[in-house]
Every structure is written in C-alpha cells, then in structure tokens.
Design a protein around this motif. Structure first.
Motif, mmCIF file in Angstrom:
data_model
loop_
_atom_site.group_PDB
_atom_site.id
_atom_site.type_symbol
_atom_site.label_atom_id
_atom_site.label_comp_id
_atom_site.label_asym_id
_atom_site.label_seq_id
_atom_site.Cartn_x
_atom_site.Cartn_y
_atom_site.Cartn_z
ATOM 1 N N SER A 23 30.462 42.097 39.743
ATOM 2 C CA SER A 23 31.495 41.949 40.772
ATOM 3 C C SER A 23 32.043 40.528 40.826
ATOM 4 O O SER A 23 32.560 40.107 41.856
ATOM 5 C CB SER A 23 30.909 42.330 42.132
ATOM 6 N N GLU B 100 37.745 37.229 46.674
ATOM 7 C CA GLU B 100 37.363 37.016 48.065
ATOM 8 C C GLU B 100 37.310 35.523 48.403
ATOM 9 O O GLU B 100 37.745 35.117 49.478
ATOM 10 C CB GLU B 100 36.009 37.669 48.346
ATOM 11 N N SER C 213 34.709 39.141 39.482
ATOM 12 C CA SER C 213 36.150 39.041 39.743
ATOM 13 C C SER C 213 36.451 39.336 41.204
ATOM 14 O O SER C 213 37.327 38.702 41.803
ATOM 15 C CB SER C 213 36.927 39.987 38.835
ATOM 16 N N THR C 214 35.704 40.260 41.795
ATOM 17 C CA THR C 214 35.890 40.555 43.213
ATOM 18 C C THR C 214 35.495 39.363 44.068
ATOM 19 O O THR C 214 36.186 39.017 45.031
ATOM 20 C CB THR C 214 35.046 41.785 43.625
#
Length: 184
Positions: free
Chosen positions: A62, A69, A64-65
């Motif tokens: 995750s 964020e 890239s997430t």
C-alpha cells in the motif's frame, strides 16, 4: 616556574576582564565547534532514516496509497495555514463577514470583534472571537450560517439565537458568537 608561563599569569592578573572575555570566547568557540559536529551527525542520521522510510514505503503493497495520503495531509495542512486569520488585521477579518453578508443578502447591523482570550503558550493557534447580529428572512439567515460554517476560514459558532423581529413578520434576527481560527 617557566618564565613564559609567569609572564602569562602576570598578563592575566593585569587585565582580568579581557582575560575572562578571551577565555569565554575560546570556551564558546569550542562549544560551537562541538554543536556543529553534532548537527552534522544528526543530518546524516536524518538522511538515513528518510532513506529507510522511502525503502520501506516502496516495499509495502500500500505504499502508493500511503504516499497519496501523506500528500493529502500536507495539502490540507497547507490549506489550513493559508486560511488562518491574523488577529491584528481587523479590516480583513471584518471584511470576511461583510462579503458573506453581500452574498447572502442579509443585513449585518452589528459586528463586534471581541478581545481574544489569553491562551497558554503551548497552543499552536489562537481563537479570534466576534459577536454579530444578522437580520433577514429565514433562507437568508440560514444561508449566512451555512456560509460561515463551510467558508474558507475555520470557524466555530459558540452561541446563536434566532428570534422574529416582530410578531407575524417573516424577518428574523440572528445573534451569533463566532470564533475564527487564527495564527499565534
């Protein structure tokens, strides 16, 4: 005793203030040299931790997430900082409410800045309070309230009171106490 050392002691006794200043200068220069070395060590450690963070982020599924964020949080923080009120800039603060008055077609006969409460030194922001009276029909008064709540400035409505201007009239009077978030 060595003659050079004896003459040095004689010089120190003759000029005590200058000798103390020279001694303190040397002591502080040594302290600066030490702190500069420590500062460089901290920079190297910070670069290493930042590289570890980037490597860990790249390995995470995750990652890239998380980057998105973090970017969103930074952008939101920047937006909040842009819209903070400066308490001493009274003209701009009052003009903010008059712009909302113009947009919502209400009348704003009373608008009073209130002195800010004394807050402790640990807070990052300051509360900038205002009291005001708004006169208009129901839709106008509610749209004024909505504009304050959803506007670019971060506002907290601490108290409000709706009342009819006259019995049987469609005109309402809205008394508000608002605190805007400001820079410390």
């Amino acid at each position: 005793m060595n003659s050079a050392f004896a003459s040095f002691i004689l010089l120190v006794r003759r000029w005590p203030f200058c000798s103390a200043c020279v001694g303190l200068t040397l002591l502080f220069a040594g302290g600066i040299w030490f702190l500069l070395g420590e500062n460089e060590n901290l920079r190297v450690t910070h670069r290493a931790r930042a590289a570890e963070w980037e490597a860990m982020l790249a390995k995470l599924v995750s990652g890239s997430t998380l980057r998105q964020e973090v970017a969103a949080v930074r952008e939101t923080t920047h937006r909040i900082d842009e819209h903070l009120v400066v308490e001493s800039n009274l003209a701009e603060n009052v003009w903010y409410f008059y712009k909302i008055e113009e947009q919502t077609k209400v009348r704003l006969p009373e608008l009073h800045p209130i002195s800010s409460p004394i807050s402790d030194k640990s807070t990052l922001f300051r509360r900038v309070p205002f009291s005001m009276r708004v006169i208009g029909n129901y839709e106008q008064a509610v749209s004024f309230l909505l504009a304050i709540e959803t506007g670019p400035r971060l506002a907290k409505i601490t108290s409000f009171n709706f009342a009819r201007s006259a019995p049987g009239s469609s005109t309402l009077t809205l008394d508000l106490s608002v605190e805007l978030l400001g820079k410390k």
